[in-house]
Write a protein that holds these residues in place. Structure first.
Motif, mmCIF file in Angstrom:
data_model
loop_
_atom_site.group_PDB
_atom_site.id
_atom_site.type_symbol
_atom_site.label_atom_id
_atom_site.label_comp_id
_atom_site.label_asym_id
_atom_site.label_seq_id
_atom_site.Cartn_x
_atom_site.Cartn_y
_atom_site.Cartn_z
ATOM 1 N N HIS A 65 0.803 -1.229 0.000
ATOM 2 C CA HIS A 65 0.000 0.000 0.000
ATOM 3 C C HIS A 65 0.838 1.283 0.000
ATOM 4 C CE1 HIS A 65 -3.714 -2.220 0.486
ATOM 5 N NE2 HIS A 65 -3.111 -2.953 1.411
ATOM 6 N N GLU A 68 -0.753 4.475 -1.612
ATOM 7 C CA GLU A 68 -1.867 4.989 -0.807
ATOM 8 C C GLU A 68 -1.355 5.655 0.468
ATOM 9 O OE1 GLU A 68 -5.417 1.968 -0.964
ATOM 10 O OE2 GLU A 68 -3.484 0.919 -1.217
ATOM 11 N N ILE A 85 -7.326 2.440 4.556
ATOM 12 C CA ILE A 85 -6.636 1.567 3.606
ATOM 13 C C ILE A 85 -6.978 0.125 3.961
ATOM 14 C CG2 ILE A 85 -4.383 0.819 2.745
ATOM 15 C CD1 ILE A 85 -3.340 3.635 3.345
#
Length: 89
Positions: A65, A68, A85
């Protein structure tokens, strides 16, 4: 200090305007009374500690991730609410 993800008892947090103290993109992680701060770039612990198994999980999650997390970092340092997330599954 918004919680941006939670999985396997691990809480991942990102504080508002937290670039003044550490000066690098990072997250805060809590697990069963232990806390650590990890860099977003490479998942290195630079403050605190976590059990080895949970550290490996959070490092894998960071890698998955990263984009993000960096977007969230920009929001948080500007005082805006970071988004949730997906957890590690």
């Amino acid at each position: 200090m918004p919680t941006i993800s939670m999985f396997y008892g691990i809480l991942v947090l990102m504080y508002f305007r937290d670039d003044r103290r550490h000066h690098l993109p990072h997250i805060h992680v809590r697990y069963q009374g232990e806390e650590a701060a990890l860099t977003i770039d490479d998942g290195v612990v630079f403050d605190g500690s976590l059990p080895r198994k949970q550290l490996k999980m959070i490092q894998a999650w960071i890698e998955i991730h990263k984009e993000e997390l960096l977007l969230n970092w920009e929001l948080a340092v500007n005082g805006e609410e970071p988004f949730r997330i997906a957890p590690l599954q």
